[in-house]
Design a protein around this motif. Structure first.
Motif, PDB file in Angstrom:
ATOM      1  N   VAL A  73       1.844  48.757  23.387  1.00 17.34           N
ATOM      2  CA  VAL A  73       1.275  47.668  24.189  1.00 17.34           C
ATOM      3  C   VAL A  73       2.272  47.309  25.286  1.00 17.34           C
ATOM      4  N   ILE A  74       1.793  47.260  26.527  1.00 17.39           N
ATOM      5  CA  ILE A  74       2.623  46.983  27.709  1.00 17.39           C
ATOM      6  C   ILE A  74       2.345  45.550  28.180  1.00 17.39           C
ATOM      7  N   LYS A  75       3.356  44.944  28.774  1.00 18.78           N
ATOM      8  CA  LYS A  75       3.208  43.555  29.241  1.00 18.78           C
ATOM      9  C   LYS A  75       2.493  43.476  30.603  1.00 18.78           C
ATOM     10  N   GLY A  76       1.555  42.546  30.709  1.00 21.43           N
ATOM     11  CA  GLY A  76       0.885  42.287  31.982  1.00 21.43           C
ATOM     12  C   GLY A  76       1.402  41.011  32.620  1.00 21.43           C
ATOM     13  N   ASN A  77       0.992  40.744  33.864  1.00 17.76           N
ATOM     14  CA  ASN A  77       1.472  39.537  34.553  1.00 17.76           C
ATOM     15  C   ASN A  77       0.958  38.260  33.869  1.00 17.76           C
ATOM     16  N   TRP A  78      -0.280  38.291  33.357  1.00 20.26           N
ATOM     17  CA  TRP A  78      -0.787  37.131  32.606  1.00 20.26           C
ATOM     18  C   TRP A  78       0.032  36.903  31.335  1.00 20.26           C
ATOM     19  N   ASP A  79       0.355  37.994  30.646  1.00 24.95           N
ATOM     20  CA  ASP A  79       1.158  37.880  29.421  1.00 24.95           C
ATOM     21  C   ASP A  79       2.515  37.259  29.748  1.00 24.95           C
ATOM     22  N   HIS A  80       3.079  37.703  30.866  1.00 27.21           N
ATOM     23  CA  HIS A  80       4.375  37.168  31.309  1.00 27.21           C
ATOM     24  C   HIS A  80       4.267  35.665  31.591  1.00 27.21           C
ATOM     25  N   PHE A  81       3.271  35.275  32.395  1.00 26.13           N
ATOM     26  CA  PHE A  81       3.145  33.859  32.768  1.00 26.13           C
ATOM     27  C   PHE A  81       2.883  32.972  31.545  1.00 26.13           C
ATOM     28  N   LEU A  82       2.016  33.450  30.654  1.00 27.53           N
ATOM     29  CA  LEU A  82       1.705  32.646  29.463  1.00 27.53           C
ATOM     30  C   LEU A  82       2.937  32.466  28.582  1.00 27.53           C
ATOM     31  N   LEU A  90       3.090  54.902  31.948  1.00 30.53           N
ATOM     32  CA  LEU A  90       1.985  53.948  31.883  1.00 30.53           C
ATOM     33  C   LEU A  90       2.565  52.544  31.979  1.00 30.53           C
ATOM     34  N   CYS A  91       1.916  51.706  32.779  1.00 35.44           N
ATOM     35  CA  CYS A  91       2.457  50.363  33.030  1.00 35.44           C
ATOM     36  C   CYS A  91       1.288  49.434  33.353  1.00 35.44           C
ATOM     37  N   HIS A  92       1.599  48.168  33.638  1.00 34.74           N
ATOM     38  CA  HIS A  92       0.523  47.254  34.033  1.00 34.74           C
ATOM     39  C   HIS A  92       0.282  47.297  35.544  1.00 34.74           C
ATOM     40  N   ALA A  93       1.358  47.030  36.329  1.00 39.74           N
ATOM     41  CA  ALA A  93       1.225  47.036  37.792  1.00 39.74           C
ATOM     42  C   ALA A  93       2.100  48.125  38.402  1.00 39.74           C
ATOM     43  N   SER A  94       3.360  48.190  37.975  1.00 46.64           N
ATOM     44  CA  SER A  94       4.304  49.208  38.419  1.00 46.64           C
ATOM     45  C   SER A  94       5.409  49.262  37.360  1.00 46.64           C
ATOM     46  N   PRO A  95       5.940  50.454  37.024  1.00 49.61           N
ATOM     47  CA  PRO A  95       6.885  50.541  35.901  1.00 49.61           C
ATOM     48  C   PRO A  95       8.115  49.640  36.059  1.00 49.61           C
ATOM     49  N   ASN A  96       8.598  49.473  37.282  1.00 49.35           N
ATOM     50  CA  ASN A  96       9.818  48.685  37.491  1.00 49.35           C
ATOM     51  C   ASN A  96       9.569  47.288  38.048  1.00 49.35           C
ATOM     52  N   ASP A  97       8.304  46.946  38.283  1.00 51.41           N
ATOM     53  CA  ASP A  97       8.021  45.643  38.898  1.00 51.41           C
ATOM     54  C   ASP A  97       6.619  45.166  38.498  1.00 51.41           C
ATOM     55  N   GLY A 114      -1.696  46.065  29.151  1.00 54.08           N
ATOM     56  CA  GLY A 114      -1.332  44.686  29.486  1.00 54.08           C
ATOM     57  C   GLY A 114      -2.462  43.758  29.873  1.00 54.08           C
ATOM     58  N   ASP A 115      -2.091  42.504  30.118  1.00 53.34           N
ATOM     59  CA  ASP A 115      -3.034  41.398  30.291  1.00 53.34           C
ATOM     60  C   ASP A 115      -3.958  41.287  29.086  1.00 53.34           C
ATOM     61  N   LEU A 116      -3.315  41.092  27.940  1.00 54.68           N
ATOM     62  CA  LEU A 116      -4.047  40.918  26.683  1.00 54.68           C
ATOM     63  C   LEU A 116      -4.758  39.569  26.684  1.00 54.68           C
ATOM     64  N   ALA A 117      -4.052  38.564  27.222  1.00 52.90           N
ATOM     65  CA  ALA A 117      -4.496  37.177  27.080  1.00 52.90           C
ATOM     66  C   ALA A 117      -4.729  36.541  28.446  1.00 52.90           C
ATOM     67  N   GLY A 118      -5.454  35.410  28.428  1.00 52.02           N
ATOM     68  CA  GLY A 118      -5.760  34.684  29.662  1.00 52.02           C
ATOM     69  C   GLY A 118      -7.117  35.067  30.201  1.00 52.02           C
ATOM     70  N   TYR A 123       6.808  49.241  30.487  1.00 48.40           N
ATOM     71  CA  TYR A 123       6.216  50.580  30.686  1.00 48.40           C
ATOM     72  C   TYR A 123       6.482  51.428  29.452  1.00 48.40           C
ATOM     73  N   THR A 124       5.777  52.545  29.378  1.00 51.74           N
ATOM     74  CA  THR A 124       6.110  53.579  28.403  1.00 51.74           C
ATOM     75  C   THR A 124       6.086  54.908  29.136  1.00 51.74           C
ATOM     76  N   GLU A 125       6.864  55.867  28.688  1.00 50.76           N
ATOM     77  CA  GLU A 125       6.916  57.170  29.355  1.00 50.76           C
ATOM     78  C   GLU A 125       6.998  58.276  28.318  1.00 50.76           C
ATOM     79  N   PHE A 126       6.336  59.371  28.632  1.00 48.38           N
ATOM     80  CA  PHE A 126       6.329  60.513  27.697  1.00 48.38           C
ATOM     81  C   PHE A 126       5.907  61.760  28.475  1.00 48.38           C
ATOM     82  N   TYR A 127       6.187  62.913  27.885  1.00 44.65           N
ATOM     83  CA  TYR A 127       5.701  64.165  28.470  1.00 44.65           C
ATOM     84  C   TYR A 127       4.385  64.541  27.811  1.00 44.65           C
ATOM     85  N   MET A 128       3.505  65.105  28.618  1.00 43.76           N
ATOM     86  CA  MET A 128       2.270  65.657  28.079  1.00 43.76           C
ATOM     87  C   MET A 128       1.932  66.900  28.897  1.00 43.76           C
TER      88      MET A 128
END
Ligand SMILES: [Mn+2]
Length: 229
Positions: free
Chosen positions: A39-48, A90-97, A16-20, A78-83
Motif C-alpha cells: 500500500v502506497i501513501k496518497g496526498n489525502w492519506d498524508h493530509f489526514l 508504482l507510486c501515487h503521484a510521483s515516486p519522489n514527490d 494511495g488515497d485510501l481515505a477521504g 513508492y514501491t519498485e521491482f523488476y518484472m
C-alpha cells in the motif's frame, strides 16, 4: 475485489488515497490493509495523518481514529521491482514527490521526472504506474511506459471502478513480454450514493454528483484532462 479474485491475480497493490472524499474511509482502510500486499501513501492519506485542527479533514479523522491515522502516516511513497526485465515503480503521484501532479497532456519533461532514480535505487525506471488524477490511461514515450490506474471509488472519466493488471515474470531481470491492462468494472453507483446519503459527510452533494457523472467538481471550462484535489 471480486473481479480480481475471479481472475486469480496473486498480489494486489494499492496506489494511495485510501481515505477521504467518500463516506466509508475506515472500512476502506481496513479492507485495503487486509487485502493488499503493498500500500502506497496518497496526498489525502498524508493530509489526514499530518494535518490536525482543520475543518475539512476533521470528519474523516474522527471516523478513522488514531490507529488508522498512524498506519496512513507510515505508508511508503513508492514501491519498485523488476518484472520481465523492466524496472517498474508504482507510486501515487510521483515516486519522489507526493505533490508532483502530471496529466496525459502534461509536457514530456515534467512526466519524465516520474522515472528518476529513488533513494533506494539510483536508476531510471522503465515503467511507472501512478494514481492521483483519477483518469486511467497508458502512454509510451522516450522508451518509457507511463500508466495511470484510475480510481476505484471516485473515477473522473467513466463512472466505473478502474484498476490495472501487470502480467510478466515478477522479480525477473530477464527480458520477456510484459503486458499492462486497464480494467473497468461496473458497480452499483446508486448503492454507493445511498451510503453517502446516510452520513453527514462534508461536500456530500459534490461527491454524489461525481459518482454519477464522473466529472470533477472543480473542473474549469478550459482545463484539459483530469483533475482533483
Ligand atoms: Mn491524490
Amino acid at each position: 475485489m471480486e473481479d480480481i479474485e475471479r481472475r486469480g491475480i496473486p498480489r494486489i497493490f494499492c496506489l494511495g488515497d485510501l481515505a477521504g472524499k467518500g463516506p466509508n474511509s475506515a472500512q476502506a482502510v481496513d479492507t485495503i490493509r487486509e487485502r493488499c500486499e503493498m500500500v502506497i501513501k496518497g496526498n489525502w492519506d498524508h493530509f489526514l495523518a499530518e494535518t490536525m485542527g482543520e475543518e475539512k479533514f476533521a470528519w474523516y479523522q474522527e471516523q478513522l481514529g488514531p490507529k488508522r491515522l498512524e498506519y496512513l502516516k507510515n505508508l511508503p511513497l513508492y514501491t519498485e521491482f523488476y518484472m520481465s526485465g523492466k524496472l517498474i515503480r508504482l507510486c501515487h503521484a510521483s515516486p519522489n514527490d507526493l505533490f508532483h501532479r502530471v496529466y496525459l497532456h502534461t509536457e514530456t519533461e515534467e512526466r519524465m521526472k516520474l522515472f528518476r532514480g529513488t533513494k533506494s535505487l539510483d536508476r531510471e525506471a522503465d515503467v511507472v504506474g501512478y494514481g492521483d488524477i483519477h483518469g486511467a490511461h497508458i502512454d509510451n514515450f522516450n522508451n518509457k511506459t507511463l500508466f495511470n490506474v484510475g480510481s476505484v471509488g471516485n473515477p473522473l472519466e467513466i463512472p466505473q471502478a478502474s484498476y490495472a493488471i501487470l502480467e510478466g515474470n515478477y522479480g525477473s531481470m530477464e527480458e520477456n513480454p510484459l503486458s499492462i491492462s486497464l480494467i473497468r468494472v461496473p458497480y452499483d453507483v446508486e448503492l454507493a450514493v445511498s451510503h453517502a446519503e446516510m452520513t453527514d459527510m462534508p461536500h456530500k452533494r459534490e461527491y454524489i454528483l461525481e459518482l454519477r457523472t464522473a466529472k470533477y467538481r472543480g473542473r474549469r471550462k478550459k482545463e484539459k484532462g483530469y483533475s482533483h484535489k
